[in-house]
Design a protein around this motif. Structure first.
Motif, mmCIF file in Angstrom:
data_model
loop_
_atom_site.group_PDB
_atom_site.id
_atom_site.type_symbol
_atom_site.label_atom_id
_atom_site.label_comp_id
_atom_site.label_asym_id
_atom_site.label_seq_id
_atom_site.Cartn_x
_atom_site.Cartn_y
_atom_site.Cartn_z
ATOM 1 N N ASP A 60 -17.491 7.197 27.588
ATOM 2 C CA ASP A 60 -18.055 7.281 26.139
ATOM 3 C C ASP A 60 -16.906 7.786 25.319
ATOM 4 O O ASP A 60 -16.568 7.055 24.160
ATOM 5 C CB ASP A 60 -19.020 8.815 25.829
ATOM 6 N N ALA A 61 -15.929 8.642 25.695
ATOM 7 C CA ALA A 61 -14.759 8.998 25.000
ATOM 8 C C ALA A 61 -13.882 7.984 24.588
ATOM 9 O O ALA A 61 -13.363 7.403 23.671
ATOM 10 C CB ALA A 61 -14.008 10.415 25.164
ATOM 11 N N MET A 62 -13.578 7.238 25.936
ATOM 12 C CA MET A 62 -12.724 5.919 25.932
ATOM 13 C C MET A 62 -13.076 4.748 25.012
ATOM 14 O O MET A 62 -12.428 4.288 24.306
ATOM 15 C CB MET A 62 -12.164 5.826 27.345
ATOM 16 N N GLY A 247 -16.290 15.661 14.937
ATOM 17 C CA GLY A 247 -17.549 16.201 15.742
ATOM 18 C C GLY A 247 -17.985 15.266 16.791
ATOM 19 O O GLY A 247 -18.881 15.378 17.490
ATOM 20 N N THR A 248 -17.298 14.195 17.076
ATOM 21 C CA THR A 248 -17.814 13.492 18.123
ATOM 22 C C THR A 248 -17.554 13.985 19.553
ATOM 23 O O THR A 248 -18.451 13.731 20.433
ATOM 24 C CB THR A 248 -16.724 11.916 18.194
ATOM 25 N N PHE A 249 -16.411 14.690 19.791
ATOM 26 C CA PHE A 249 -16.641 15.375 20.874
ATOM 27 C C PHE A 249 -17.542 16.570 21.184
ATOM 28 O O PHE A 249 -17.853 16.598 22.325
ATOM 29 C CB PHE A 249 -15.147 16.010 21.185
ATOM 30 N N LYS A 255 -24.016 15.915 24.795
ATOM 31 C CA LYS A 255 -24.798 14.937 25.559
ATOM 32 C C LYS A 255 -24.555 15.158 27.168
ATOM 33 O O LYS A 255 -25.713 15.191 28.073
ATOM 34 C CB LYS A 255 -24.401 13.560 25.269
ATOM 35 N N TRP A 256 -23.335 15.685 27.648
ATOM 36 C CA TRP A 256 -23.316 15.364 29.072
ATOM 37 C C TRP A 256 -23.161 16.861 29.643
ATOM 38 O O TRP A 256 -23.543 16.922 30.578
ATOM 39 C CB TRP A 256 -21.858 14.738 29.139
ATOM 40 N N PHE A 257 -23.177 17.977 28.983
ATOM 41 C CA PHE A 257 -23.057 19.061 29.364
ATOM 42 C C PHE A 257 -24.372 19.874 29.390
ATOM 43 O O PHE A 257 -24.841 20.745 30.252
ATOM 44 C CB PHE A 257 -21.904 20.183 28.931
#
Length: 264
Positions: A60-62, A247-249, A255-257
């Protein structure tokens, strides 16, 4: 493992003043970039058992970095033991698989700025109560630890858990991280060290078969890797700063944790 501490560690890296982020990110004109990964560290990157598709925080980040920089990404896979050298040899332009930033690796590749901080924890079978921390594991002489050679997990096992001898027969070596997990489940080894992000993913997916014990054995920063002198480092760093600031991270951490449950 305290998941809140994991999230707070990630969020500390995610707090960057807006003034530190360039108003406009560079436009790389649709440049084609190959990104290599191992798909072995849930929730960073892994193959979703329900969809059989590669997913995770790093994907998602990439993908977001690529969108903001106008890059076209092709994802490829290789083993961990081949990855750093392959990126160093410019077979791939970027590598991502929860790679710890350290001076030894910097001799071969360039790193991005850190995008996440994680800590090492002890992953064990849920029914194994012979030890509860690194000290008691070391004292339980008939126990074995599984690790991939050359990884942070291997060196932490050698120097933070055992006696500093890299040839210690209590360390069983495996080619992939997934193989160490399988060996743990079948009882061929008794401990696997893992960063907290991957550890939580494997615990959640184990159906109660695995657990994390003890406290953190050290903090590490993760970065993307590039061939030495890559002109992608600066724009990717700019994008990382922007994603931290807006705020994206934070959203990916949630979402993932917190929200995602492996296999559900």
């Amino acid at each position: 493992m305290n998941l809140r501490s994991v999230l707070l560690a990630g969020l500390m890296l995610a707090v960057t003043p807006f003034s530190a982020v360039a108003a406009d990110l560079p436009d790389l004109g649709g440049k084609q970039v190959t990104v290599v990964t191992e798909n072995a560290y849930p929730p960073l990157q892994f193959v979703d058992p329900k969809t059989s598709k590669p997913v995770g925080w790093e994907y998602d980040a990439m993908n977001e970095i690529a969108k903001r920089l106008n890059l076209k990404i092709e994802y490829l896979n290789t083993s961990w033991d081949a990855m750093i050298q392959a990126v160093s040899d410019n077979q791939y332009q970027i590598g991502m698989t929860g790679i710890t930033i350290n001076d030894e690796r910097k001799q071969k590749v360039d790193f991005s700025d850190p995008y996440m901080r994680s800590e090492q924890f002890m992953l064990v079978r849920s029914d194994d109560n012979r030890f509860s921390d690194a000290k008691s594991f070391a004292e339980t002489k008939d126990t074995l630890v599984g690790a991939q050679p050359g990884t942070t997990n291997f060196y932490v096992a050698v120097y933070n858990v055992l006696d500093g001898n890299e040839q210690n027969p209590r360390i069983k070596l495996f080619e992939t991280f997934g193989a160490t997990i399988q060996a743990l489940k079948t009882g061929d080894v008794d401990l696997v060290l893992t960063d907290s992000t991957a550890g939580k993913g494997y615990v959640d997916a184990s159906g109660g078969a695995l657990k994390l014990v003890g406290g953190p054995l050290g903090a590490e920063d993760f970065g993307f890797i590039f061939p030495k002198g890559s002109d992608l480092v600066a724009p990717v760093n700019a994008a990382i700063a922007a994603l931290k600031a807006d705020g994206t991270f934070d959203a990916l951490n949630k979402k993932w944790f917190l929200d995602y449950k492996l296999g559900q």
